[in-house]
Design a protein around this motif. Sequence first.
Motif, PDB file in Angstrom:
ATOM      1  N   ASP A 162     -32.677  45.497  77.082  1.00  0.00           N
ATOM      2  CA  ASP A 162     -32.485  45.662  78.523  1.00  0.00           C
ATOM      3  C   ASP A 162     -31.035  45.417  78.907  1.00  0.00           C
ATOM      4  O   ASP A 162     -30.484  46.112  79.773  1.00  0.00           O
ATOM      5  CB  ASP A 162     -33.387  44.708  79.310  1.00  0.00           C
ATOM      6  N   GLN A 202     -28.460  45.952  76.981  1.00  0.00           N
ATOM      7  CA  GLN A 202     -27.652  47.046  76.456  1.00  0.00           C
ATOM      8  C   GLN A 202     -27.787  48.314  77.294  1.00  0.00           C
ATOM      9  O   GLN A 202     -26.824  49.044  77.502  1.00  0.00           O
ATOM     10  CB  GLN A 202     -28.050  47.353  75.003  1.00  0.00           C
ATOM     11  N   PHE A 203     -28.993  48.604  77.754  1.00  0.00           N
ATOM     12  CA  PHE A 203     -29.252  49.863  78.452  1.00  0.00           C
ATOM     13  C   PHE A 203     -29.345  49.719  79.963  1.00  0.00           C
ATOM     14  O   PHE A 203     -29.452  50.719  80.668  1.00  0.00           O
ATOM     15  CB  PHE A 203     -30.539  50.501  77.923  1.00  0.00           C
ATOM     16  N   GLY A 204     -29.344  48.491  80.480  1.00  0.00           N
ATOM     17  CA  GLY A 204     -29.407  48.266  81.915  1.00  0.00           C
ATOM     18  C   GLY A 204     -30.726  48.696  82.542  1.00  0.00           C
ATOM     19  O   GLY A 204     -30.754  49.180  83.668  1.00  0.00           O
ATOM     20  N   THR A 205     -31.815  48.485  81.822  1.00  0.00           N
ATOM     21  CA  THR A 205     -33.133  48.916  82.306  1.00  0.00           C
ATOM     22  C   THR A 205     -34.004  47.734  82.711  1.00  0.00           C
ATOM     23  O   THR A 205     -35.228  47.811  82.609  1.00  0.00           O
ATOM     24  CB  THR A 205     -33.860  49.714  81.212  1.00  0.00           C
ATOM     25  N   ASN A 206     -33.397  46.657  83.186  1.00  0.00           N
ATOM     26  CA  ASN A 206     -34.164  45.446  83.524  1.00  0.00           C
ATOM     27  C   ASN A 206     -35.337  45.776  84.410  1.00  0.00           C
ATOM     28  O   ASN A 206     -35.177  46.501  85.367  1.00  0.00           O
ATOM     29  CB  ASN A 206     -33.270  44.423  84.223  1.00  0.00           C
ATOM     30  N   TRP A 248     -37.838  46.649  82.257  1.00  0.00           N
ATOM     31  CA  TRP A 248     -38.867  47.524  81.684  1.00  0.00           C
ATOM     32  C   TRP A 248     -39.009  47.425  80.173  1.00  0.00           C
ATOM     33  O   TRP A 248     -40.132  47.412  79.655  1.00  0.00           O
ATOM     34  CB  TRP A 248     -38.636  48.962  82.135  1.00  0.00           C
ATOM     35  N   ILE A 249     -37.935  47.370  79.446  1.00  0.00           N
ATOM     36  CA  ILE A 249     -38.060  47.264  77.986  1.00  0.00           C
ATOM     37  C   ILE A 249     -38.620  45.894  77.615  1.00  0.00           C
ATOM     38  O   ILE A 249     -39.438  45.778  76.695  1.00  0.00           O
ATOM     39  CB  ILE A 249     -36.713  47.542  77.299  1.00  0.00           C
ATOM     40  N   THR A 250     -38.239  44.854  78.341  1.00  0.00           N
ATOM     41  CA  THR A 250     -38.777  43.514  78.076  1.00  0.00           C
ATOM     42  C   THR A 250     -40.282  43.480  78.308  1.00  0.00           C
ATOM     43  O   THR A 250     -41.021  42.897  77.508  1.00  0.00           O
ATOM     44  CB  THR A 250     -38.078  42.471  78.962  1.00  0.00           C
TER      45      THR A 250
END
Length: 69
Positions: free
Chosen positions: A39, A41-45, A47-49
């Motif tokens: 999250d 690295q990709f700035g998708t807080n 969702w990946i977590t």
Amino acid sequence: MPPSKPKGDDGRAWTKYMGLGAQLIATIGISVAIGLYLDGQFGTNPWITVAMSLLGVVGGLWVSIKDLL
């Protein structure tokens, strides 16, 4: 007269269950840590977590149930 232990029971069965619990916690913890890193690295807080934590729970339970049976 105290009750006799079942044959082959040396009183250490609890170590198996402690190991399973530690394995479940470690699996979930590692998957959450990987999710937090990705999250970041990709700035998708977050969702990946969230996805990795669910994957860690399912994977940890799968391994735990497989070991118990």
